[in-house]
Design a protein around this motif. Sequence first.
Motif, PDB file in Angstrom:
ATOM      1  N   LEU A  16       4.771   0.782   9.316  1.00 37.83           N
ATOM      2  CA  LEU A  16       4.264   0.132   8.580  1.00 37.83           C
ATOM      3  C   LEU A  16       3.292  -0.465   9.031  1.00 37.83           C
ATOM      4  O   LEU A  16       2.034   0.004   9.039  1.00 37.83           O
ATOM      5  CB  LEU A  16       4.715  -1.595   8.470  1.00 37.83           C
ATOM      6  CG  LEU A  16       6.168  -1.428   7.645  1.00 37.83           C
ATOM      7  CD1 LEU A  16       6.666  -3.332   6.723  1.00 37.83           C
ATOM      8  CD2 LEU A  16       6.536  -0.063   6.605  1.00 37.83           C
ATOM      9  N   PHE A  19       1.402   3.227   8.856  1.00 36.93           N
ATOM     10  CA  PHE A  19       1.087   2.978   7.235  1.00 36.93           C
ATOM     11  C   PHE A  19      -0.448   2.610   7.577  1.00 36.93           C
ATOM     12  O   PHE A  19      -1.581   2.662   6.880  1.00 36.93           O
ATOM     13  CB  PHE A  19       1.481   2.028   6.647  1.00 36.93           C
ATOM     14  CG  PHE A  19       2.984   3.797   6.524  1.00 36.93           C
ATOM     15  CD1 PHE A  19       3.533   4.721   7.025  1.00 36.93           C
ATOM     16  CD2 PHE A  19       4.234   2.787   5.900  1.00 36.93           C
ATOM     17  CE1 PHE A  19       4.360   5.297   6.907  1.00 36.93           C
ATOM     18  CE2 PHE A  19       5.347   3.255   5.897  1.00 36.93           C
ATOM     19  CZ  PHE A  19       5.664   4.632   5.991  1.00 36.93           C
ATOM     20  N   ARG A  20      -0.931   1.487   7.763  1.00 42.55           N
ATOM     21  CA  ARG A  20      -1.939   0.614   8.040  1.00 42.55           C
ATOM     22  C   ARG A  20      -2.746   0.974   8.900  1.00 42.55           C
ATOM     23  O   ARG A  20      -3.459   1.147   8.273  1.00 42.55           O
ATOM     24  CB  ARG A  20      -1.419  -0.215   8.534  1.00 42.55           C
ATOM     25  CG  ARG A  20      -0.673  -1.697   7.626  1.00 42.55           C
ATOM     26  CD  ARG A  20      -0.643  -2.733   8.460  1.00 42.55           C
ATOM     27  NE  ARG A  20      -0.552  -3.315   9.806  1.00 42.55           N
ATOM     28  CZ  ARG A  20       1.035  -3.569  10.186  1.00 42.55           C
ATOM     29  NH1 ARG A  20       1.458  -3.703   8.947  1.00 42.55           N
ATOM     30  NH2 ARG A  20       0.773  -3.779  11.163  1.00 42.55           N
ATOM     31  N   PHE A  24      -0.691   6.788   5.136  1.00 42.11           N
ATOM     32  CA  PHE A  24       0.838   7.155   4.807  1.00 42.11           C
ATOM     33  C   PHE A  24       0.499   8.532   5.100  1.00 42.11           C
ATOM     34  O   PHE A  24       1.857   9.679   5.708  1.00 42.11           O
ATOM     35  CB  PHE A  24       1.084   6.609   3.467  1.00 42.11           C
ATOM     36  CG  PHE A  24       2.670   7.136   3.268  1.00 42.11           C
ATOM     37  CD1 PHE A  24       3.706   6.846   3.839  1.00 42.11           C
ATOM     38  CD2 PHE A  24       2.992   8.193   2.743  1.00 42.11           C
ATOM     39  CE1 PHE A  24       4.793   6.445   3.056  1.00 42.11           C
ATOM     40  CE2 PHE A  24       3.812   8.994   1.790  1.00 42.11           C
ATOM     41  CZ  PHE A  24       5.022   8.163   2.480  1.00 42.11           C
ATOM     42  N   LEU A  57       9.014  -1.251   3.305  1.00 38.11           N
ATOM     43  CA  LEU A  57       7.380  -2.237   3.518  1.00 38.11           C
ATOM     44  C   LEU A  57       7.644  -3.290   2.076  1.00 38.11           C
ATOM     45  O   LEU A  57       7.358  -3.927   2.168  1.00 38.11           O
ATOM     46  CB  LEU A  57       6.521  -0.719   3.496  1.00 38.11           C
ATOM     47  CG  LEU A  57       4.954  -1.345   2.424  1.00 38.11           C
ATOM     48  CD1 LEU A  57       4.447  -2.127   3.795  1.00 38.11           C
ATOM     49  CD2 LEU A  57       4.335  -0.094   1.892  1.00 38.11           C
ATOM     50  N   ILE A  61       6.858  -6.674   2.676  1.00 40.19           N
ATOM     51  CA  ILE A  61       6.031  -7.969   1.676  1.00 40.19           C
ATOM     52  C   ILE A  61       6.243  -8.674   1.106  1.00 40.19           C
ATOM     53  O   ILE A  61       5.364  -9.553   1.062  1.00 40.19           O
ATOM     54  CB  ILE A  61       4.656  -6.986   1.124  1.00 40.19           C
ATOM     55  CG1 ILE A  61       3.823  -5.631   1.823  1.00 40.19           C
ATOM     56  CG2 ILE A  61       4.344  -7.493  -0.621  1.00 40.19           C
ATOM     57  CD1 ILE A  61       3.598  -4.552   1.012  1.00 40.19           C
ATOM     58  N   TYR A  97      -3.322  -2.585   3.326  1.00 37.84           N
ATOM     59  CA  TYR A  97      -2.223  -1.794   3.102  1.00 37.84           C
ATOM     60  C   TYR A  97      -3.448  -1.215   1.573  1.00 37.84           C
ATOM     61  O   TYR A  97      -2.887   0.626   1.374  1.00 37.84           O
ATOM     62  CB  TYR A  97      -0.866  -1.941   2.337  1.00 37.84           C
ATOM     63  CG  TYR A  97      -0.255  -2.609   3.667  1.00 37.84           C
ATOM     64  CD1 TYR A  97       0.880  -1.437   4.581  1.00 37.84           C
ATOM     65  CD2 TYR A  97       0.273  -3.506   3.832  1.00 37.84           C
ATOM     66  CE1 TYR A  97       1.569  -2.432   5.731  1.00 37.84           C
ATOM     67  CE2 TYR A  97       1.075  -4.017   4.583  1.00 37.84           C
ATOM     68  CZ  TYR A  97       1.641  -3.322   4.833  1.00 37.84           C
ATOM     69  OH  TYR A  97       2.704  -4.348   6.723  1.00 37.84           O
ATOM     70  N   HIS A  98      -3.778  -1.178   1.910  1.00 37.77           N
ATOM     71  CA  HIS A  98      -4.540  -0.612   1.205  1.00 37.77           C
ATOM     72  C   HIS A  98      -5.689   0.869   0.973  1.00 37.77           C
ATOM     73  O   HIS A  98      -5.721   1.133   0.261  1.00 37.77           O
ATOM     74  CB  HIS A  98      -6.434  -2.025   0.567  1.00 37.77           C
ATOM     75  CG  HIS A  98      -6.873  -1.197  -0.455  1.00 37.77           C
ATOM     76  ND1 HIS A  98      -8.268  -0.170  -1.114  1.00 37.77           N
ATOM     77  CD2 HIS A  98      -7.273  -1.925  -1.802  1.00 37.77           C
ATOM     78  CE1 HIS A  98      -8.314  -0.200  -2.335  1.00 37.77           C
ATOM     79  NE2 HIS A  98      -7.836  -0.785  -3.141  1.00 37.77           N
ATOM     80  N   PHE A 100      -3.832   2.732   2.030  1.00 30.95           N
ATOM     81  CA  PHE A 100      -2.149   3.148   1.259  1.00 30.95           C
ATOM     82  C   PHE A 100      -2.236   3.451   0.025  1.00 30.95           C
ATOM     83  O   PHE A 100      -1.167   4.319  -0.553  1.00 30.95           O
ATOM     84  CB  PHE A 100      -0.967   2.761   2.261  1.00 30.95           C
ATOM     85  CG  PHE A 100      -0.094   2.453   1.315  1.00 30.95           C
ATOM     86  CD1 PHE A 100       0.214   3.702   2.011  1.00 30.95           C
ATOM     87  CD2 PHE A 100       0.894   1.708   1.177  1.00 30.95           C
ATOM     88  CE1 PHE A 100       1.991   4.336   1.269  1.00 30.95           C
ATOM     89  CE2 PHE A 100       2.483   2.235   0.651  1.00 30.95           C
ATOM     90  CZ  PHE A 100       3.140   3.652   1.048  1.00 30.95           C
TER      91      PHE A 100
END
Length: 223
Positions: A16, A19-20, A24, A57, A61, A97-98, A100
């Motif tokens: 995670l 990913f941030r 991804f 994820l 969240i 995470y935007h 992503f």
Amino acid sequence: MARTSETRDKLVDVALRLFREEGFQATTMRRIADEAGVSLGNAYYYFAGKDELVNELYVVIQRDHRERAEQVITQGGSLSENLAAVLHSGLDVLTPYHAFGGAFLQLALPTRSSSSPFSEESSDARAMAIDLMRTTLDASKQKVPASLNDALPLLLWMIYMGVTLHWVTDSSDNQARTRTLVDGLVPVVSKAVRLARLPVARGLVADVAGLLKRMTSPEGLSR
């Protein structure tokens, strides 16, 4: 057993974070394994691929969302105020995470994708999100008929999903358009909930929620 759980949690945390930070698409299972300090084979023992980590994820969240939401929900407050607070706190949790978002859509939109928010694999996170909407309704002074106790949390979750989809595609600074959408949407939802007390509207709400419930059931997902 403790070591097994510790290794799995480490892989999730590392994935995670990557990913941030890196996106991804740029994150590989080998990269995740290296950062977690485990072999690639060990990483694949816990997760078949990075797509499978998307469901982790969702759970992370939802846990973070509930923790934040419980701090801003007001017992006896209006539904508009509480729902706005819950939706905005959800956007706060999503913000890192935007980047992503594009990859999320590619993974989540196919109807049979295990990464879909409606998939059986996502059922734990979905149940957590629906329960948060139930908590929001219970805390608000705007009460609803007992017959809609199951229907309305599900419908509010669907609204949350719509807001999330808008957020994913929102290119405005700090996703300001989505924040504006939330502020304009919650009074409308609050009025609709008040109308749901009327017998004719109550039946309509129950019918729509029943349809959505069938769609998100294991039987509906397998079609």
